[in-house]
Each structure stands twice: as structure tokens, then as C-alpha cells.
Design an enzyme around this catalytic site. Structure first.
Site, PDB file in Angstrom:
ATOM      1  N   THR A  33      34.415  47.414  46.035  1.00  0.00           N
ATOM      2  CA  THR A  33      34.716  46.135  45.421  1.00  0.00           C
ATOM      3  C   THR A  33      35.519  45.302  46.414  1.00  0.00           C
ATOM      4  O   THR A  33      35.525  45.604  47.605  1.00  0.00           O
ATOM      5  CB  THR A  33      35.408  46.335  44.050  1.00  0.00           C
ATOM      6  OG1 THR A  33      35.530  45.069  43.397  1.00  0.00           O
ATOM      7  CG2 THR A  33      36.773  46.981  44.178  1.00  0.00           C
ATOM      8  N   ASN A  34      36.147  44.235  45.952  1.00  0.00           N
ATOM      9  CA  ASN A  34      36.889  43.365  46.865  1.00  0.00           C
ATOM     10  C   ASN A  34      38.152  42.863  46.181  1.00  0.00           C
ATOM     11  O   ASN A  34      38.420  43.212  45.034  1.00  0.00           O
ATOM     12  CB  ASN A  34      35.970  42.218  47.320  1.00  0.00           C
ATOM     13  CG  ASN A  34      35.482  41.407  46.148  1.00  0.00           C
ATOM     14  OD1 ASN A  34      36.253  40.731  45.480  1.00  0.00           O
ATOM     15  ND2 ASN A  34      34.183  41.502  45.863  1.00  0.00           N
ATOM     16  N   ARG A  35      38.912  42.040  46.861  1.00  0.00           N
ATOM     17  CA  ARG A  35      40.235  41.659  46.377  1.00  0.00           C
ATOM     18  C   ARG A  35      40.242  40.471  45.418  1.00  0.00           C
ATOM     19  O   ARG A  35      41.306  39.969  45.069  1.00  0.00           O
ATOM     20  CB  ARG A  35      41.141  41.367  47.580  1.00  0.00           C
ATOM     21  CG  ARG A  35      41.387  42.609  48.429  1.00  0.00           C
ATOM     22  CD  ARG A  35      42.277  42.290  49.613  1.00  0.00           C
ATOM     23  NE  ARG A  35      43.570  41.782  49.171  1.00  0.00           N
ATOM     24  CZ  ARG A  35      44.345  40.961  49.869  1.00  0.00           C
ATOM     25  NH1 ARG A  35      43.953  40.548  51.050  1.00  0.00           N
ATOM     26  NH2 ARG A  35      45.489  40.567  49.380  1.00  0.00           N
TER      27      ARG A  35
END
Ligand code: CTP
Ligand code: CA
Length: 230
Positions: A33-35
Site C-alpha cells: 500500500t502507500n502513505r
């Protein structure tokens, strides 16, 4: 916040907003996933609701409460977000893609948890579909009148990279932010964006809250949909 303070000028208009970072599962307990926090997307949904629009929020998992009054479509992976966007844009007046869509997804998702003695040293990835490019193709094919807004998070050559995305994805506007600035972008309450329009004009906004950035963006959508002077 004054609800309905702008007099519901987007009443009867459907605005689709995407938010959050997609999650691409590797096995039952792990994912890529990402921030992205979803804050800018949720603020856009709130701002559009305040203006009287019918809002559909297509959201990847976040820790946020969806704004009261919007239709929520919960998704996890990029491909699910793609399907949801294609279904929701057919009768929409505007699409705002503020989600951070994964660019790659694991080629296979293991059914069982990968054990540490499995000697795993790489995960094979496939590219995901570029949702905005699919929207452009659908728009062109069906002569769909819909305003499309994208975001660009860049760590270098902000303007050049954002203009390239604006052109390639056929956008009416792109909101570009420099993610090397700590007060702008991921997981904070503030943002500093450069708005670039399809006609080449630009508007550089100062550092402001994500709610204020959302209001600015919705003001442009409002002007377009009301046939304003833009
Ligand atoms: N986007 C999309 N589908 C994807 C990836 C991104 O629709 N599979 C959208 C994002 O929601 C955003 C815009 O495209 O509105 C730009 O996303 P960004 O990640 O900045 O650009 P990419 O085109 O993915 O290119 P790169 O990550 O290599 O900079
Ligand atoms: Ca990307």
C-alpha cells in the site's frame, strides 16, 4: 464550517470522488500500500456536499469517517476501484481522482500465509490499469460530458511531470503537489498545490488546510458546471 453557505449551487449534479491508498494483498496478512491517508479526498467529498452536489465517495480503506450524506463505495484494490469508477461515472458530471492508486499489484495472492522458511526473495508484480486513462478512452468513445480532475504527487520536476499527466490522461485540471515538502501531501492536514488547467493556465495556491484546498477545487468545478467564465 457553514453548511450550505454557498447556496447549494451544485444541486442536482453528481460528483464522484476517489480517496485513500489502494491495498494490494500478497497473502492473508500482508499487502502493498502507500502513505495516502484519504484526508484530501474526504475533504473534497465534504466540500462538494456543502455545495449541494450528490456525492459518491469511492474509497480505499482509511481511518476516516465518511462525510455525512455521501454514497460510499468501499474498495480495497486498484482493480476494484477501476470497476467502481467505470460504473459510477456514467451519469456523473465530475470525477475527482484523489486516490493514490497502486501502480503494481502482486501477480498472485497466496491463500496461505507465507512462512519465513519459504526462502522467498522476490514478489512478482503486474502493472495495474491506469483508471484515468480508461476514463479518457470511455469518455472519447461515448462522447461523455464529464469534468475530470486528477492529482499528481511528485518528488521532482513538479510542473513538467504534472503537465505530462494532465495531457496524457486528458484532464480538465490537475492538482500537483511537491511531496518533498513536509507540510504538503501525505498524512498531514495541510496541502500546497499547483492547479494546472487543460487550457494551460495555472494557479499556485499557498499552503492551506486540505479543507481549503478542497473548497478551491470545488469552486472550479462549480464554475464549469454552472457554465461560468472558465
Ligand atoms: N491514477 C489512476 N490509475 C492508476 C494510477 C494513478 O487513475 N493506476 C491517477 C491518480 O489517482 C492521480 C493521477 O492518476 O489522479 C496521477 O497519479 P500518479 O501516481 O501521480 O501518476 P502515475 O500516472 O501513476 O505515474 P507515476 O506514479 O509513475 O508518477
Ligand atoms: Ca502512480
Amino acid at each position: 464550517r457553514w453548511l450550505f453557505s454557498r447556496g447549494g449551487s451544485l444541486a442536482g449534479k453528481k460528483i464522484v470522488v476517489t480517496a485513500g491508498g489502494t491495498q494490494e494483498p500478497i497473502d492473508p496478512v500482508r499487502m502493498i500500500t502507500n502513505r495516502s491517508s484519504g484526508k484530501q479526498g474526504y475533504a473534497l467529498a465534504q466540500s462538494a456536499l456543502d455545495t449541494g452536489a450528490d456525492v459518491t465517495l469511492i474509497t480505499a480503506p482509511t481511518n476516516l469517517e465518511p462525510p455525512y450524506g455521501c454514497k460510499v463505495v468501499a474498495v480495497q484494490q486498484a482493480e476494484q476501484m477501476h470497476q467502481a469508477v467505470m460504473a459510477e461515472i456514467k451519469d456523473a458530471h465530475a470525477l475527482i481522482m484523489s486516490a493514490a492508486v497502486a501502480d503494481f499489484t502482486p501477480h498472485t495472492t497466496e491463500k496461505e500465509k507465507i512462512k519465513k522458511d519459504s526462502a522467498l526473495n522476490a514478489i512478482e508484480l503486474d502493472p495495474t490499469v491506469d483508471i484515468l486513462k480508461q476514463v479518457k478512452a470511455y469518455k472519447d468513445q461515448n462522447k461523455l460530458e464529464i469534468k475530470v480532475i486528477g492529482f499528481a504527487a511528485e518528488s521532482q520536476s513538479l510542473k513538467e511531470n504534472a503537465v505530462k499527466k494532465l495531457t496524457e490522461k486528458g484532464l480538465d485540471m490537475i492538482a500537483a503537489n511537491d511531496i518533498t515538502q513536509s507540510e504538503a501531501g501525505f498524512a498531514v492536514d495541510t496541502n500546497q498545490v499547483l492547479l494546472i488547467f487543460g487550457n494551460g493556465s495555472m494557479e499556485s495556491l499557498p499552503l492551506m488546510s486540505k479543507a481549503e484546498v478542497a473548497d478551491k477545487i470545488i469552486q472550479h468545478v462549480d464554475a464549469w458546471l454552472m457554465g461560468g467564465a472558465e
